[in-house]
Design a protein around this motif. Structure first.
Motif, short mmCIF file in Angstrom:
data_model
loop_
_atom_site.label_atom_id
_atom_site.label_comp_id
_atom_site.label_asym_id
_atom_site.label_seq_id
_atom_site.Cartn_x
_atom_site.Cartn_y
_atom_site.Cartn_z
N ARG A 12 14.52 -11.86 20.90
CA ARG A 12 14.05 -12.97 20.10
C ARG A 12 13.40 -14.17 20.56
N THR A 13 14.07 -14.45 21.93
CA THR A 13 13.71 -15.39 22.69
C THR A 13 13.41 -14.93 24.26
N LEU A 14 12.28 -15.32 24.80
CA LEU A 14 11.97 -14.99 26.19
C LEU A 14 11.83 -16.25 26.79
N ALA A 15 12.50 -16.18 28.14
CA ALA A 15 12.34 -17.61 28.77
C ALA A 15 11.60 -17.11 30.10
N VAL A 71 15.97 -13.65 29.91
CA VAL A 71 15.18 -14.42 30.86
C VAL A 71 14.42 -13.61 31.73
N VAL A 72 13.19 -14.07 31.87
CA VAL A 72 12.28 -13.37 32.90
C VAL A 72 11.95 -14.17 34.06
N VAL A 73 12.52 -13.67 35.27
CA VAL A 73 12.08 -14.20 36.51
C VAL A 73 10.94 -13.75 36.96
N LEU A 74 10.01 -14.69 36.90
CA LEU A 74 8.61 -14.56 37.95
C LEU A 74 8.79 -14.80 39.20
N SER A 75 9.31 -13.76 40.21
CA SER A 75 9.86 -14.26 41.41
C SER A 75 8.78 -14.72 42.22
N PRO A 76 9.01 -15.59 43.13
CA PRO A 76 8.22 -16.28 43.96
C PRO A 76 8.39 -15.61 45.40
N THR A 77 7.50 -15.81 46.52
CA THR A 77 7.72 -15.09 47.77
C THR A 77 8.76 -15.76 48.74
N ASP A 126 9.67 -14.42 19.11
CA ASP A 126 9.82 -15.30 18.19
C ASP A 126 9.78 -17.04 18.79
N ARG A 127 10.26 -16.97 19.98
CA ARG A 127 10.34 -18.05 20.72
C ARG A 127 10.08 -17.90 22.29
N ILE A 128 9.45 -18.75 22.92
CA ILE A 128 9.06 -18.72 24.22
C ILE A 128 9.50 -20.03 25.07
N ARG A 146 2.34 -14.86 20.32
CA ARG A 146 2.20 -15.16 19.03
C ARG A 146 3.29 -16.11 18.52
N ALA A 147 4.26 -16.51 19.29
CA ALA A 147 5.49 -17.19 19.10
C ALA A 147 5.11 -18.57 18.36
N LYS A 148 5.56 -18.94 17.54
CA LYS A 148 5.41 -20.32 16.78
C LYS A 148 6.40 -21.20 17.21
N ASP A 149 7.26 -20.90 18.16
CA ASP A 149 8.47 -21.90 18.60
C ASP A 149 8.11 -21.97 20.08
#
Length: 385
Positions: A12-15, A71-77, A126-128, A146-149
């Motif tokens: 429901r929430t992606l960080a 939690v999505v880690v967009l890993s750096p180098t 639902d939430r980003i 499309r999240a509204k939050d």
């Protein structure tokens, strides 16, 4: 590799985080909002940092039942940042949250794989929650959701600048780059950046929250400001053992081209001598060459923290006085160390230390970071020795 049992589902929430501090503040935000984890551990939080166990990385599409927060880690180098992120990811998993590790910069095709793999979840969430609204990666992902939050969590001094720019309707530009001419990549990415700014502007169908420990002087109309007082950190760790000496906190102002390297070394040497500092906690972006020189010429013990400094300080041992230049920690450390008796002292940046390439507004911005800090002792700029 497959996701761990009991930890799959459509979030429901992606960080989205790209640094250990951002992930720490996602945990603080989830604590304030009482978000529940996916039940991974089943036990209450331990009072020590878990050992460096390389847990199985989550991968594959997010599908099935709902989970409250992923939690999505967009890993750096950068190896230092990656190491701290691994440790913070362990903490997030121990709190019961799902962590999806993305090698988002692992080659030319990596961004396409990352964005393609996240597109479905982005549309359903639902939430980003995002740690860095200036990140081109995050801005690109915002065009899909499309999240509204939408929530922006602490990213240090960048949070102050983001809120001010949003309030004034300006394009999103990091403070140390502001004033320079846009490069070719900036111009190419301008439509995406403009779209992200529009999405981060509250409307009748979109809620925007800023979760921060930094002072917010210009509040954009409709934006909800929530205070980050590091309640999760204080509940999870410490109180620390306090030593009689002083510790110093490093900064990456040299690496970002704001402060001259020789002047910085002179200032560190002068502060260490005046206050009896023995340890220097390096910023994760400080170069090995600069740190080697600091150790050789100041006699300070260089410490490369494996977690954000707020957690390191809260665990202890930590000096009775913590010396810092203008940075995020002059706002966060007094909160994390509330009630411990530790004094945080901040040294102003002398205008003579700035490089000729520094942004025209660098001095004013750095002075504002110091001047708005609460519960800190302000030191005059150290003269060159």
């Amino acid at each position: 590799m497959s996701p761990r049992a009991g930890n799959t589902g459509t979030p429901r929430t992606l960080a989205f985080v790209e640094s250990p501090v951002q992930l720490l503040n996602v945990l603080e935000w989830a604590h304030v909002h009482a978000l529940q984890g996916a039940g991974e551990t089943g036990a209450g939080p331990s009072r020590s940092v878990p050992s460096q166990i390389r847990r199985t990385a989550d991968s594959g599409p997010l599908s099935g039942g709902d989970t409250e927060l992923t939690v999505v880690v967009l890993s750096p180098t950068d190896p230092m940042t990656r190491g701290q992120l691994r440790r913070m990811a362990d903490l997030a998993r121990d709190e019961g949250y799902r962590v999806r590790w993305e090698e988002a910069r692992g080659g030319t095709t990596a961004p396409f794989h990352t964005i393609g793999g996240l597109a479905g979840s982005l549309r359903r969430a639902d939430r980003i929650v995002m740690g860095d609204p200036f990140s081109r990666y995050v801005q690109l992902l915002l065009t899909i959701t499309r999240a509204k939050d939408l929530v922006v969590v602490d990213d240090g001094t960048a949070t102050m600048e983001f809120v001010a720019q949003l309030a004034r309707g300006e394009r999103l530009v990091r403070w140390h780059r502001k004033g320079g001419r846009p490069g070719a990549r900036d111009l190419l990415f301008a439509p995406v950046s403009s779209s992200a700014r529009r999405r981060l502007t509250p409307s009748a169908g979109r809620r925007v929250e800023v979760f921060s420990s930094m002072p917010v002087t210009e509040t954009p109309e409709g934006v909800t400001i929530t205070a980050n007082d590091f309640a999760w950190t204080r509940a999870r760790f410490g109180p620390p053992r306090i030593t009689k000496s002083a510790d110093m906190v490093g900064t990456s102002l040299v690496e970002t081209g704001v402060v001259d390297g020789d002047r910085y070394l002179e200032a560190v040497r002068g502060l260490a001598r005046a206050h009896g500092a023995t340890r220097y906690f390096a910023h994760r972006r400080e170069s090995a060459e600069k740190l080697h020189r600091l150790a050789a010429e100041t006699g300070l013990e260089i410490v490369r923290p494996d977690l954000p400094l707020e957690l390191i300080a809260r665990r202890g041992p930590i000096g009775r006085t913590i010396l810092s230049f203008p940075s995020t920690v002059v706002h966060t450390l007094p909160l994390a160390l509330a009630g411990t008796g530790v004094r945080v002292a901040v040294c102003d940046i002398d205008p003579a230390w700035l490089t000729e390439n520094a942004s025209p507004r660098a001095q004013g911005f750095l002075s504002g970071v110091t001047g708005t800090a609460r519960d800190v002792h302000r030191l005059a700029a150290v003269s060159a020795v």
